[in-house]
Design a protein around this motif. Structure first.
Motif, PDB file in Angstrom:
ATOM      1  N   THR A 168      -0.160   3.223   2.804  1.00 49.59           N
ATOM      2  CA  THR A 168      -0.767   2.580   1.639  1.00 49.59           C
ATOM      3  C   THR A 168       0.173   1.542   1.047  1.00 49.59           C
ATOM      4  O   THR A 168      -0.241   0.429   0.686  1.00 49.59           O
ATOM      5  N   VAL A 169       1.461   1.880   0.949  1.00 55.86           N
ATOM      6  CA  VAL A 169       2.445   0.931   0.427  1.00 55.86           C
ATOM      7  C   VAL A 169       2.577  -0.253   1.367  1.00 55.86           C
ATOM      8  O   VAL A 169       2.660  -1.403   0.922  1.00 55.86           O
ATOM      9  N   MET A 170       2.597   0.002   2.667  1.00 55.67           N
ATOM     10  CA  MET A 170       2.678  -1.091   3.632  1.00 55.67           C
ATOM     11  C   MET A 170       1.486  -2.028   3.486  1.00 55.67           C
ATOM     12  O   MET A 170       1.620  -3.254   3.590  1.00 55.67           O
ATOM     13  N   ASN A 171       0.322  -1.463   3.190  1.00 53.34           N
ATOM     14  CA  ASN A 171      -0.866  -2.293   2.994  1.00 53.34           C
ATOM     15  C   ASN A 171      -0.717  -3.196   1.777  1.00 53.34           C
ATOM     16  O   ASN A 171      -1.130  -4.363   1.806  1.00 53.34           O
ATOM     17  N   TYR A 172      -0.111  -2.673   0.707  1.00 51.69           N
ATOM     18  CA  TYR A 172       0.136  -3.519  -0.462  1.00 51.69           C
ATOM     19  C   TYR A 172       0.996  -4.717  -0.075  1.00 51.69           C
ATOM     20  O   TYR A 172       0.720  -5.857  -0.471  1.00 51.69           O
ATOM     21  N   LEU A 173       2.043  -4.452   0.699  1.00 52.65           N
ATOM     22  CA  LEU A 173       2.953  -5.520   1.098  1.00 52.65           C
ATOM     23  C   LEU A 173       2.252  -6.555   1.971  1.00 52.65           C
ATOM     24  O   LEU A 173       2.547  -7.754   1.890  1.00 52.65           O
ATOM     25  N   LYS A 174       1.313  -6.098   2.787  1.00 54.89           N
ATOM     26  CA  LYS A 174       0.591  -7.024   3.660  1.00 54.89           C
ATOM     27  C   LYS A 174      -0.299  -7.976   2.878  1.00 54.89           C
ATOM     28  O   LYS A 174      -0.700  -9.024   3.394  1.00 54.89           O
ATOM     29  N   GLN A 175      -0.634  -7.605   1.637  1.00 54.63           N
ATOM     30  CA  GLN A 175      -1.468  -8.478   0.808  1.00 54.63           C
ATOM     31  C   GLN A 175      -0.659  -9.576   0.135  1.00 54.63           C
ATOM     32  O   GLN A 175      -1.220 -10.526  -0.408  1.00 54.63           O
ATOM     33  N   LEU A 209       1.970 -17.171 -15.148  1.00 57.85           N
ATOM     34  CA  LEU A 209       2.828 -16.144 -14.568  1.00 57.85           C
ATOM     35  C   LEU A 209       2.457 -14.786 -15.146  1.00 57.85           C
ATOM     36  O   LEU A 209       2.289 -14.647 -16.361  1.00 57.85           O
ATOM     37  N   VAL A 210       2.353 -13.798 -14.280  1.00 58.71           N
ATOM     38  CA  VAL A 210       2.141 -12.417 -14.717  1.00 58.71           C
ATOM     39  C   VAL A 210       3.282 -11.588 -14.154  1.00 58.71           C
ATOM     40  O   VAL A 210       3.391 -11.400 -12.935  1.00 58.71           O
ATOM     41  N   PHE A 211       4.163 -11.137 -15.027  1.00 61.03           N
ATOM     42  CA  PHE A 211       5.290 -10.298 -14.631  1.00 61.03           C
ATOM     43  C   PHE A 211       4.873  -8.839 -14.802  1.00 61.03           C
ATOM     44  O   PHE A 211       4.499  -8.414 -15.898  1.00 61.03           O
ATOM     45  N   VAL A 212       4.955  -8.075 -13.710  1.00 62.81           N
ATOM     46  CA  VAL A 212       4.491  -6.689 -13.726  1.00 62.81           C
ATOM     47  C   VAL A 212       5.677  -5.761 -13.461  1.00 62.81           C
ATOM     48  O   VAL A 212       6.277  -5.794 -12.385  1.00 62.81           O
ATOM     49  N   ALA A 213       5.998  -4.940 -14.456  1.00 62.29           N
ATOM     50  CA  ALA A 213       7.162  -4.046 -14.356  1.00 62.29           C
ATOM     51  C   ALA A 213       6.714  -2.594 -14.450  1.00 62.29           C
ATOM     52  O   ALA A 213       6.973  -1.900 -15.427  1.00 62.29           O
ATOM     53  N   LEU A 214       6.025  -2.154 -13.412  1.00 66.91           N
ATOM     54  CA  LEU A 214       5.521  -0.782 -13.362  1.00 66.91           C
ATOM     55  C   LEU A 214       6.282   0.076 -12.356  1.00 66.91           C
ATOM     56  O   LEU A 214       5.980   1.253 -12.187  1.00 66.91           O
ATOM     57  N   GLY A 215       7.261  -0.522 -11.673  1.00 67.46           N
ATOM     58  CA  GLY A 215       7.978   0.195 -10.629  1.00 67.46           C
ATOM     59  C   GLY A 215       7.197   0.183  -9.327  1.00 67.46           C
ATOM     60  O   GLY A 215       5.972   0.008  -9.322  1.00 67.46           O
ATOM     61  N   VAL A 216       7.908   0.365  -8.230  1.00 69.59           N
ATOM     62  CA  VAL A 216       7.284   0.393  -6.902  1.00 69.59           C
ATOM     63  C   VAL A 216       6.784   1.815  -6.633  1.00 69.59           C
ATOM     64  O   VAL A 216       7.497   2.785  -6.880  1.00 69.59           O
ATOM     65  N   PRO A 217       5.560   1.982  -6.112  1.00 69.12           N
ATOM     66  CA  PRO A 217       4.621   0.935  -5.692  1.00 69.12           C
ATOM     67  C   PRO A 217       3.518   0.641  -6.707  1.00 69.12           C
ATOM     68  O   PRO A 217       2.557  -0.048  -6.379  1.00 69.12           O
ATOM     69  N   ARG A 218       3.633   1.158  -7.949  1.00 72.48           N
ATOM     70  CA  ARG A 218       2.543   0.986  -8.910  1.00 72.48           C
ATOM     71  C   ARG A 218       2.313  -0.487  -9.247  1.00 72.48           C
ATOM     72  O   ARG A 218       1.165  -0.914  -9.423  1.00 72.48           O
TER      73      ARG A 218
END
Length: 246
Positions: free
Chosen positions: A51-58, A156-165
């Motif tokens: 699932t995390v790898m899929n996020y990275l592929k996007q 710009l949208v800075f998102v600081a939810l931690g990986v992988p959230r």
């Protein structure tokens, strides 16, 4: 553009300033962009969780946020110019935004932290338009939340939810936006807010920022255990002759 692939993760072959220039150009061209700042921990998560790898592929771009990634590239037969960190990218984009009056939105961290972050951005970059912000505690299933952000049309949208959230949130909501650079920046809000101190420049130059953070935050020890596992896997790939670039 050229990439260096490490354990299936394609890292953009670019330096810090070049990456900032690239993102500024994307903003000015109103090209929607998803940025992942990946360190060894992210690479390992992606290899152990499809699932995390899929996020990275996007992602539009993945940059090498960690000296471990840069060293791994060298070991596997190619090199990356330098680290391209989420924090440095955020700060430099704020500097450019000060000149170009960028509109930004911040999402993540605790309420007190993000409020201090916004206050310091107002203080240090008064021409940056903070169109909105929200802490990291919200109803994930509230589909109107991202739509409300989209109506503000941030550059710009800075998102600081931690990986992988943070990558999950961007992946699931990117289609609601027509433009903007979306970048996961981990604990950067804490540094800008002043609640966490970044390693002194000397430690950064010696590539020991990770050690400084560990000494300051011993609770990170469990997370740091991923580093030797990452190194072992890199050497195993090198031994098998699997270091590849594209």
């Amino acid at each position: 553009m050229r990439h260096v692939t490490i354990m299936g993760v394609p890292f953009l072959h670019i330096g810090q300033q070049g990456f900032v220039d690239l993102l500024v150009n994307r903003i000015e061209q109103q090209e929607k962009t998803f940025v992942v700042t990946a360190n060894p921990e992210v690479v390992m998560q992606a290899n152990e969780n499809p699932t995390v790898m899929n996020y990275l592929k996007q992602a539009t771009y993945i940059c090498a946020d960690g000296i471990g990634v840069v060293k791994a590239a060298q070991i596997l037969g190619d090199s990356l110019p330098e680290r391209v960190t989420g924090y440095d990218t955020m700060v430099r984009l704020l500097e450019v935004g000060q000149q170009k009056h960028f509109k930004i939105y911040l999402l993540g961290a605790q309420k007190e932290t993000i409020e201090k972050t916004v206050a310091n951005i107002h203080k240090n970059y008064p021409n940056v338009d903070v169109v909105g912000y929200h802490d990291g505690y919200f109803d994930w299933n509230n589909n109107d939340f991202a739509k409300e952000i989209a109506t503000l049309e941030p550059d710009l949208v800075f998102v600081a939810l931690g990986v992988p959230r943070q990558e999950k949130w961007i992946t699931e909501n990117l289609e609601k936006f027509s433009k903007g650079v979306f970048i996961g920046v981990g604990g950067s809000f804490d540094v800008i807010a002043g609640t966490v101190k970044r390693a002194p420049v000397l430690w950064q130059k010696l590539n020991l920022e990770w050690l400084y953070r560990l000494l300051r935050q011993p609770s990170r020890f469990g997370r740091m255990l991923v580093l030797p596992r990452f190194a072992l896997k890199v050497f195993a790939l090198k031994f098998k002759g699997q270091g590849k670039t594209k």
